[in-house]
Design an enzyme around this catalytic site. Sequence first.
Site: not given
Length: 590
Positions: A205-207, A393
């Site tokens: 989750e983009d961490a 993205r």
Amino acid sequence: MTQEADHVVRTVRYVRRIGGISEFVSVSTNIAQRSVYVSSDGGRLCRPYIIVENGVPAVTQEHIDELKAGKRIFDDFVDDGLIEYLDVNEMNDAEIAVYEREIKEHTTHMEIEPFTLLGVCAGLIPYPHHNQSPRNTYQCAMGKQAMGTIGYNQQRRIDSLMYLLVYPQRPLVKSKTIEFCNFEKLPAGQNAIIAVMSYSGYDIEDALVLNKASLDRGYGRCLVYKHAKSLLRKYPNQTFDRLLGPQYDSKGRRQYKHGALDWDGVVHPGNRVLPKQVMINKYMPVVQNPPGVDANANMGVPQNVEFKDVSATYKMPVPSYAEQVMVTYGDDDAQLIKVVLRQTRRPELGDKFSSRHGQKGVCGLIAQQEDMPFNDLGMVPDVIMNPHGYPSRMTVGKLMELLSGKNALMTGRFHYGTAFGGDQVADVCEELASRGYNYLGKDMLTSGITGQQLCAYIYFGPIYYQKLKHMVLDKMHARARGPRAVLTRQPTEGRARDGGLRLGEMERDCLIAYGASMLLMERLMVSSDQFQVDVCSECGIIGYNGWCQNCRSSNKMATIKIPYACKLLFQELQAMNIVPRLKLSSYTKM
């Protein structure tokens, strides 16, 4: 009124080009309304374009050479009728070519340079024309939240809040806009070596996974400046606010809350200020004249003046240092004292980072350097980023920035990622391959945990990362009990006021779905604004102290618990002559 609208428009434009009227006057026709619009009002966006006549641009190479030699300035191009400003109305009936090769016989204007379509924030993004458009929009918002340098005088300023990066760097992949707006002189970010791979599960989750050794060396370290101020006033009754020095206990030891104070009652510059300590020990007069004593007697000075403590205390959970103290005077001869507080912070779990492509993420893990993967040169990445951030993205510009940045390190020159131009990927890949690197920018990494080579090539290289001002330390908040609002008796709102944590409508819906009725009762009433009222079971109106004013009786009063906001609503309705009645199924006599 005119029969020849096109002739009028052509004439006005000709007069504008020869300098007869202002260059910002625009003239255009509107066929739907059969009218000619002449606009000269301020606030319109007007962009300069090169005039094209008969398929030939008005600006020639000679003009450009004169500009480079300093014989011309931009205004000369406008005055000579080579360049003109168009607003949005005039663009409707203009045919504008983006590049010189696209000029056709009907073309009227040509762009000076395509990247000027973008503003300053979007101009900082490398290769923005390869990104999905919302990502560029996100970066335009986040670029304003990035920490960096704000000016050469930043250590002398006293702002209410200022975030500074300790070691800002110039981006390796820059654009023409960056040079024009001097972003390199006051940068807001650092070049980090990125490995695009999955590592530890703390990067979903983009961490991001950060290298602890990089943090030790100063990556992402920032300074936070806050200020406290106090005004010492003089009052009409001859009293005034005053500063008192530190107080001591019976054994001669300084009190904890006055631990940082200097002898004059203001914190000493350089001192460490701990939570709940006083920074400005100010006392305010409370005038108390005994009855029968004339306050104006004795030259207007009050007889017995008591002072109450209104000192400025330090409220943050982590200590700060007093950087500087400024003492000055305001307009009304009041003494103003400002204290600048400094905190040095290193990145921690939950701090927010972002690349220049709208790829934001929080720090999910700080890993030891020896546990992180390394390449054949022993290089360890500063940041590990999860590859799942790319497919949905579609930020291809970020992939291209890594390639150009890696090549910039090899060649020793900055690379350009200017919009609609910049260094081409094919050229960069060829140059990388000629220096012995994989032409795709990938490296073979070795696991720091097992010592074995990873079974895939890892995309590995430098990307310019920004540390955003959103930090865990500023957002940390919890409360057991605390202040309540006066009107509704519910907990106050917001972290600054030590407010409660809101159980919202969706959380309420979940509790109802689970059937957790007593938990719902506790959260929405007991922990919030439970209130005990006496209700008459005869007429259903709220009484007071076991007495129903409506029935003139205390026989059938019952005590119930309702939210205070509910009781407030009933009373406000009664004030509007609407009587809400409570029906009680059974009652207990008081």
